[in-house]
Motif scaffolding. Structure first.
Motif, PDB file in Angstrom:
ATOM      1  N   LEU A  11       0.860  -1.199   0.000  1.00 37.82           N
ATOM      2  CA  LEU A  11       0.000   0.000   0.000  1.00 37.82           C
ATOM      3  C   LEU A  11       0.881   1.228   0.000  1.00 37.82           C
ATOM      4  CD1 LEU A  11      -1.833  -2.123   1.964  1.00 37.82           C
ATOM      5  CD2 LEU A  11      -3.374  -0.201   1.564  1.00 37.82           C
ATOM      6  N   LEU A  12       0.537   2.177  -0.869  1.00 36.57           N
ATOM      7  CA  LEU A  12       1.281   3.425  -0.985  1.00 36.57           C
ATOM      8  C   LEU A  12       0.303   4.586  -1.008  1.00 36.57           C
ATOM      9  CD1 LEU A  12       3.633   2.194  -3.860  1.00 36.57           C
ATOM     10  CD2 LEU A  12       4.386   2.696  -1.522  1.00 36.57           C
ATOM     11  N   GLY A  13       0.777   5.757  -0.630  1.00 39.25           N
ATOM     12  CA  GLY A  13      -0.083   6.942  -0.673  1.00 39.25           C
ATOM     13  C   GLY A  13       0.338   7.929   0.390  1.00 39.25           C
ATOM     14  N   GLU A  14      -0.164   9.153   0.213  1.00 34.95           N
ATOM     15  CA  GLU A  14       0.178  10.237   1.128  1.00 34.95           C
ATOM     16  C   GLU A  14      -0.166   9.881   2.583  1.00 34.95           C
ATOM     17  OE1 GLU A  14      -0.347  14.549  -0.192  1.00 34.95           O
ATOM     18  OE2 GLU A  14      -2.057  14.277   1.148  1.00 34.95           O
ATOM     19  N   ALA A  15       0.519  10.528   3.513  1.00 30.27           N
ATOM     20  CA  ALA A  15       0.239  10.324   4.934  1.00 30.27           C
ATOM     21  C   ALA A  15      -1.227  10.621   5.241  1.00 30.27           C
ATOM     22  CB  ALA A  15       1.138  11.232   5.773  1.00 30.27           C
ATOM     23  N   ALA A  16      -1.793   9.816   6.099  1.00 25.21           N
ATOM     24  CA  ALA A  16      -3.136  10.028   6.676  1.00 25.21           C
ATOM     25  C   ALA A  16      -4.307   9.826   5.712  1.00 25.21           C
ATOM     26  CB  ALA A  16      -3.231  11.417   7.333  1.00 25.21           C
ATOM     27  N   VAL A  17      -4.049   9.265   4.534  1.00 26.33           N
ATOM     28  CA  VAL A  17      -5.164   8.990   3.618  1.00 26.33           C
ATOM     29  C   VAL A  17      -5.973   7.769   4.054  1.00 26.33           C
ATOM     30  CG1 VAL A  17      -4.125  10.115   1.600  1.00 26.33           C
ATOM     31  CG2 VAL A  17      -3.697   7.672   2.018  1.00 26.33           C
ATOM     32  N   GLY A  18      -5.371   6.936   4.927  1.00 31.19           N
ATOM     33  CA  GLY A  18      -6.122   5.788   5.450  1.00 31.19           C
ATOM     34  C   GLY A  18      -5.614   4.429   4.996  1.00 31.19           C
ATOM     35  N   LYS A  19      -4.350   4.326   4.631  1.00 30.81           N
ATOM     36  CA  LYS A  19      -3.790   3.031   4.211  1.00 30.81           C
ATOM     37  C   LYS A  19      -3.897   1.992   5.330  1.00 30.81           C
ATOM     38  CE  LYS A  19       0.174   5.013   3.419  1.00 30.81           C
ATOM     39  NZ  LYS A  19      -0.291   6.398   3.698  1.00 30.81           N
ATOM     40  N   SER A  20      -3.416   2.343   6.515  1.00 32.50           N
ATOM     41  CA  SER A  20      -3.438   1.379   7.627  1.00 32.50           C
ATOM     42  C   SER A  20      -4.870   1.054   8.026  1.00 32.50           C
ATOM     43  CB  SER A  20      -2.699   1.955   8.839  1.00 32.50           C
ATOM     44  OG  SER A  20      -1.354   2.208   8.504  1.00 32.50           O
ATOM     45  N   SER A  21      -5.751   2.027   7.885  1.00 31.44           N
ATOM     46  CA  SER A  21      -7.156   1.803   8.239  1.00 31.44           C
ATOM     47  C   SER A  21      -7.826   0.848   7.260  1.00 31.44           C
ATOM     48  CB  SER A  21      -7.897   3.142   8.278  1.00 31.44           C
ATOM     49  OG  SER A  21      -7.325   3.983   9.257  1.00 31.44           O
ATOM     50  N   ILE A  22      -7.470   0.941   5.986  1.00 31.42           N
ATOM     51  CA  ILE A  22      -8.001   0.007   4.986  1.00 31.42           C
ATOM     52  C   ILE A  22      -7.530  -1.411   5.307  1.00 31.42           C
ATOM     53  CG2 ILE A  22      -7.760  -0.690   2.551  1.00 31.42           C
ATOM     54  CD1 ILE A  22      -7.893   2.345   1.855  1.00 31.42           C
ATOM     55  N   VAL A  23      -6.258  -1.532   5.679  1.00 28.13           N
ATOM     56  CA  VAL A  23      -5.720  -2.856   6.021  1.00 28.13           C
ATOM     57  C   VAL A  23      -6.399  -3.394   7.282  1.00 28.13           C
ATOM     58  CG1 VAL A  23      -3.649  -4.148   6.677  1.00 28.13           C
ATOM     59  CG2 VAL A  23      -3.504  -2.389   4.913  1.00 28.13           C
ATOM     60  N   LEU A  24      -6.568  -2.535   8.278  1.00 24.80           N
ATOM     61  CA  LEU A  24      -7.218  -2.956   9.531  1.00 24.80           C
ATOM     62  C   LEU A  24      -8.652  -3.431   9.255  1.00 24.80           C
ATOM     63  CD1 LEU A  24      -6.978  -3.107  12.664  1.00 24.80           C
ATOM     64  CD2 LEU A  24      -7.918  -0.772  12.719  1.00 24.80           C
ATOM     65  N   ARG A  25      -9.345  -2.740   8.376  1.00 26.01           N
ATOM     66  CA  ARG A  25     -10.709  -3.144   8.003  1.00 26.01           C
ATOM     67  C   ARG A  25     -10.678  -4.489   7.287  1.00 26.01           C
ATOM     68  NH1 ARG A  25     -15.375  -2.599   9.896  1.00 26.01           N
ATOM     69  NH2 ARG A  25     -15.194  -0.323  10.022  1.00 26.01           N
ATOM     70  N   PHE A  26      -9.744  -4.666   6.383  1.00 26.82           N
ATOM     71  CA  PHE A  26      -9.675  -5.911   5.602  1.00 26.82           C
ATOM     72  C   PHE A  26      -9.259  -7.098   6.470  1.00 26.82           C
ATOM     73  CE2 PHE A  26      -7.104  -8.631   2.552  1.00 26.82           C
ATOM     74  CZ  PHE A  26      -8.216  -9.241   1.970  1.00 26.82           C
ATOM     75  N   VAL A  27      -8.281  -6.881   7.342  1.00 26.00           N
ATOM     76  CA  VAL A  27      -7.711  -7.988   8.120  1.00 26.00           C
ATOM     77  C   VAL A  27      -8.527  -8.287   9.377  1.00 26.00           C
ATOM     78  CG1 VAL A  27      -5.658  -8.677   9.460  1.00 26.00           C
ATOM     79  CG2 VAL A  27      -5.371  -7.634   7.207  1.00 26.00           C
TER      80      VAL A  27
END
Ligand code: GTP
Ligand code: MG
Length: 207
Positions: A11-27
Motif C-alpha cells: 500500500l502506498l499513498g500520502e500520509a493520513a489517507v487511510g492506508k493502515s485503516s483500509i488494512v485494519l478493516r480488511f484484516v
C-alpha cells in the motif's frame, strides 16, 4: 492440501489517507478513529477466498510521511499487487497517488496489478435519508427507517457534498487511462474495502 498462493501486496499513498485503516478493516474488520501514523512499514497477512481458489496476501503497509519515501522501493520491489490510496476530501492526495503510480510503472514488476482507492468516501456520502426518495425495494408500504429525520436539512447535505475535492468521474477517468483498477472506499464503514482485494485477486495470474 493448502492450495493458497502467496501474493505480495504493497500500500502506498500520502500520509493520513487511510492506508493502515483500509488494512485494519480488511484484516480485522475493525476501525480506529485516531490511528497513529505508521513508522517505516507494517506487515500483515490475510487470506482472500475466490470461487475457485484462495490467496494469501502478504501485505506491506508503508508509511506515507515524506521522510519514509526512500524506503518504498524495498516494499514494492517484487510486489505482485499495489493499492495506491488517496483521500477524496484532499485533491493534493490524488496528485501524490499519481506520482506513486508513475514510480510503480517505471520501477516495479511490469506485471504488477495496481488499484487506485479513493478513501474516506463516508465523509462525502450524504446519508440515505438525505437521498432523493426512491420506491422502497422491500415492496411494503411501511415507511422505512431511511426517511427524513430532523437535522438532515438540505444545507446539511450541501455541506457534506462540499467536502469532496476529487470528483469520482475524474479519478475514474485517470485510472482507466493509466490501466488501474478503481474503487472508492471507506475504512470507517467498510464500503468497497473487500472489493479492492478481491478484484485484485481475480487479476493475479494462476501459476
Ligand atoms: P500514514 O501511516 O501516516 O501513512 O497514514 P495512513 O495512510 O496509514 O492513515 P491512517 O490509516 O493512519 O488514517 C489516518 C486518519 O484517518 C485516522 O485518524 C483514521 O481514523 C482516519 N481514517 C482512515 N480511513 C478513514 C475513512 O475511511 N473515513 C474516515 N472518516 N476517516 C478515516
Ligand atoms: Mg499508516
Amino acid at each position: 492440501v493448502d492450495k493458497s498462493v502467496q501474493v505480495k501486496l504493497v500500500l502506498l499513498g500520502e500520509a493520513a489517507v487511510g492506508k493502515s485503516s483500509i488494512v485494519l478493516r480488511f484484516v480485522s474488520n475493525d476501525f480506529q478513529a485516531n490511528k497513529e501514523p505508521t513508522i517505516g512499514a507494517a506487515f500483515l497477512t490475510q487470506k482472500c477466498r475466490l470461487e475457485d481458489r484462495v490467496l494469501r496476501y502478504e501485505i506491506w503497509d508503508t508509511a506515507g510521511q515524506e521522510r519514509f519515501h526512500s524506503l518504498a522501493p524495498m516494499y514494492y520491489r517484487n510486489a505482485q499487487a499495489a493499492v495506491v490510496v488517496y483521500d477524496v476530501t484532499k485533491a493534493a492526495s490524488l496528485e501524490k497517488a499519481k506520482s506513486w503510480v508513475k514510480e510503480l510503472q517505471r520501477q516495479a514488476n511490469p506485471n504488477i496489478v495496481i488499484a487506485l482507492a479513493g478513501n474516506k468516501v463516508d465523509l462525502v456520502t450524504p446519508s440515505s435519508s438525505a437521498a432523493p426518495p426512491t420506491p422502497s425495494p422491500d415492496g411494503d408500504d411501511e415507511p422505512d427507517d431511511a426517511t427524513a429525520t430532523p437535522g438532515e436539512t438540505p444545507s446539511a447535505v450541501a455541506e457534506v457534498e462540499s467536502l469532496r475535492q476529487v470528483p469520482r468521474d475524474e479519478a475514474q477517468a485517470y485510472a482507466t487511462e493509466a490501466g488501474l483498477l478503481f474503487f472508492e472506499t471507506s475504512a470507517k464503514t467498510g464500503e468497497g474495502v473487500v472489493e479492492v482485494f478481491t478484484e485484485i485477486a481475480k487479476k493475479i495470474p494462476i501459476e
